[in-house]
Write a protein that holds these residues in place. Sequence first.
Motif, mmCIF file in Angstrom:
data_model
loop_
_atom_site.group_PDB
_atom_site.id
_atom_site.type_symbol
_atom_site.label_atom_id
_atom_site.label_comp_id
_atom_site.label_asym_id
_atom_site.label_seq_id
_atom_site.Cartn_x
_atom_site.Cartn_y
_atom_site.Cartn_z
ATOM 1 N N UNK A 316 0.815 -1.217 0.000
ATOM 2 C CA UNK A 316 0.000 0.000 0.000
ATOM 3 C C UNK A 316 0.849 1.268 0.000
ATOM 4 N N UNK A 317 2.124 1.140 0.366
ATOM 5 C CA UNK A 317 3.007 2.315 0.429
ATOM 6 C C UNK A 317 4.276 2.030 -0.353
ATOM 7 N N UNK A 318 4.150 2.006 -1.667
ATOM 8 C CA UNK A 318 5.299 1.682 -2.523
ATOM 9 C C UNK A 318 6.384 2.732 -2.395
ATOM 10 N N UNK A 319 6.015 3.981 -2.166
ATOM 11 C CA UNK A 319 7.005 5.049 -2.042
ATOM 12 C C UNK A 319 8.035 4.741 -0.965
ATOM 13 N N UNK A 320 7.592 4.144 0.120
ATOM 14 C CA UNK A 320 8.502 3.793 1.215
ATOM 15 C C UNK A 320 9.124 2.424 1.012
ATOM 16 N N UNK A 321 8.350 1.483 0.535
ATOM 17 C CA UNK A 321 8.828 0.102 0.411
ATOM 18 C C UNK A 321 10.008 -0.025 -0.539
ATOM 19 N N UNK A 328 12.405 -4.621 -3.463
ATOM 20 C CA UNK A 328 11.496 -3.489 -3.542
ATOM 21 C C UNK A 328 12.017 -2.420 -4.476
ATOM 22 N N UNK A 329 13.321 -2.151 -4.409
ATOM 23 C CA UNK A 329 13.914 -1.148 -5.296
ATOM 24 C C UNK A 329 13.799 -1.573 -6.757
ATOM 25 N N UNK A 330 14.028 -2.865 -7.012
ATOM 26 C CA UNK A 330 13.910 -3.355 -8.390
ATOM 27 C C UNK A 330 12.475 -3.262 -8.893
ATOM 28 N N UNK A 331 11.522 -3.612 -8.030
ATOM 29 C CA UNK A 331 10.116 -3.514 -8.420
ATOM 30 C C UNK A 331 9.749 -2.071 -8.739
ATOM 31 N N UNK A 332 10.221 -1.132 -7.917
ATOM 32 C CA UNK A 332 9.929 0.267 -8.173
ATOM 33 C C UNK A 332 10.537 0.765 -9.464
ATOM 34 N N UNK A 333 11.775 0.342 -9.729
ATOM 35 C CA UNK A 333 12.437 0.759 -10.973
ATOM 36 C C UNK A 333 11.685 0.258 -12.195
ATOM 37 N N UNK A 334 11.214 -0.992 -12.129
ATOM 38 C CA UNK A 334 10.533 -1.564 -13.284
ATOM 39 C C UNK A 334 9.086 -1.076 -13.384
ATOM 40 N N UNK A 335 8.397 -1.066 -12.268
ATOM 41 C CA UNK A 335 6.969 -0.739 -12.290
ATOM 42 C C UNK A 335 6.725 0.755 -12.516
ATOM 43 N N UNK A 336 7.470 1.583 -11.798
ATOM 44 C CA UNK A 336 7.239 3.027 -11.866
ATOM 45 C C UNK A 336 8.231 3.724 -12.783
ATOM 46 N N UNK A 339 12.939 5.985 -8.773
ATOM 47 C CA UNK A 339 12.615 6.168 -7.359
ATOM 48 C C UNK A 339 11.632 7.317 -7.158
ATOM 49 N N UNK A 340 11.074 7.445 -5.945
ATOM 50 C CA UNK A 340 10.068 8.481 -5.685
ATOM 51 C C UNK A 340 10.575 9.904 -5.883
ATOM 52 N N UNK A 341 11.864 10.115 -5.651
ATOM 53 C CA UNK A 341 12.406 11.464 -5.845
ATOM 54 C C UNK A 341 12.320 11.871 -7.313
ATOM 55 N N UNK A 342 12.428 10.906 -8.203
ATOM 56 C CA UNK A 342 12.395 11.205 -9.647
ATOM 57 C C UNK A 342 10.971 11.275 -10.164
ATOM 58 N N UNK A 343 10.109 10.425 -9.663
ATOM 59 C CA UNK A 343 8.726 10.364 -10.175
ATOM 60 C C UNK A 343 7.715 10.484 -9.031
ATOM 61 N N UNK A 344 7.663 11.584 -8.342
ATOM 62 C CA UNK A 344 6.724 11.691 -7.212
ATOM 63 C C UNK A 344 5.264 11.551 -7.615
ATOM 64 N N UNK A 345 4.877 12.046 -8.776
ATOM 65 C CA UNK A 345 3.481 11.976 -9.208
ATOM 66 C C UNK A 345 3.069 10.551 -9.544
ATOM 67 N N UNK A 346 4.009 9.788 -10.091
ATOM 68 C CA UNK A 346 3.697 8.391 -10.399
ATOM 69 C C UNK A 346 3.467 7.597 -9.112
ATOM 70 N N UNK A 347 4.321 7.819 -8.146
ATOM 71 C CA UNK A 347 4.142 7.116 -6.872
ATOM 72 C C UNK A 347 2.862 7.565 -6.173
ATOM 73 N N UNK A 348 2.525 8.816 -6.336
ATOM 74 C CA UNK A 348 1.275 9.301 -5.761
ATOM 75 C C UNK A 348 0.091 8.561 -6.367
#
Length: 431
Positions: A316-321, A328-336, A339-348
């Motif tokens: 539920x909180x991918x921005x932190x996970x 988790x970092x790999x999932x974020x790189x592929x899915x979004x 990282x959140x600093x680069x794509x804050x709106x996507x994580x939102x």
Amino acid sequence: MRNDLEGSATTGTAPPAPGRGTTDRTRSRGALVGRIARGALLVAVLVLVLFLLLGQLLAVLPVSWWSPFLHVLPIEIPLLVVGIARDVLGSWSLLPAALALAAGVFSLRRRGRRRLPLALSAISATALLLALATTTVQVVSVHGATGQWFLFSPATPASAVGRGPDKTVTYATLGGERMKADLYLPEAASATAVPLVVSIHGGGFISGSRGPTVYTSWLADHGYAVLDVDYRLATATQHTWNTADADVGCALTWATAHAAEYGWDMDRVATFGGSAGGNLAVNVAYKANAGTLEPSCGAAGQLPQVKAAIAAYPVVDLSTSVGESAYGAESGDWYVGGDPARYPERYKAVDSANQISKDAPPTLILQGSRDHLVFADHTKAFADKLTTAGITHRYVELPFLDHAYDSVSAGIGTKATRALTLPWLQEYIGG
């Protein structure tokens, strides 16, 4: 001279009997092989007990203590596997620990080196005591949450995944990819339309697929139709943060179009998922009800109002996970895409708390307290936000369980989830 010879003959060493030397060498080799076999067996048992002990340490020690290891993927993955395997074994972990302790104690009674048997006895005794403690706490805690006693789970150490689907359909072709869904249909004929549960698989948004789980056919056996869906997965170059929930929405529009054919009541729909699927179960339900979900096929007007959502160990909180583990970092790189600093709106757009509205359906959330991938603190924080927003929900934290605690067996985590899911569905979508 004769006396000398007689004396020599009398006092000299008699020649060995025929075959005696061969017998002694055979016995010596046999003893050596026996010692090697016993040593190899002790080493194998020691490795097993070390696995059991590591599993228990993962259960009892705070997740934060393992943080340095979780940032190294070649270490994190084996730790997750050990945790999941421990949860699959459930109470059965007591048996190998007890047998290993007996083997260690028995070996101590034999002559020879005692270091290995002593180490085996000490480690197996520790693993056994920890397993007894965690099992007892789990049984009592689950009884408090469900009102039911599950004294030995699973009933057998074998897999308890249910039967396969009744039918597989293609619900759309998206981006040149045929998107499929499995249908699990109640066996008993019904004079009225039956409620529908949309099952969404996990896999960190980058892996996994539809397929039999410990819930799919079980739900059908309890009178619920199940639509188990695939959605487009992310890759290193294809980021699906804005299409995964839309694909599930597409499957919902297909369900609306075929509801009469299969006897589904689209006024009684629930979403159900674990991990990444838990994120989508929440986000799809919340967005569909708020009118903000744009399906990747069909029309938004074909989306039903989701009456209940059930999420197990949801992201539920991918921005932190993404910052708490290598996977988790790999999932974020592929899915979004970064990282959140680069794509804050996507994580939102993918964090579930941002999807909460007054129209969010009643939500059941289950979480293992020792989840080393989706930390329980974040899931609890999301539940607290539901409380603040006045959304009907229930948050249940299952002690000592890791991520994907219900992956292949009907252990205590699975039984607890089933025991909580059924009344939740009965209350909010009937059946």
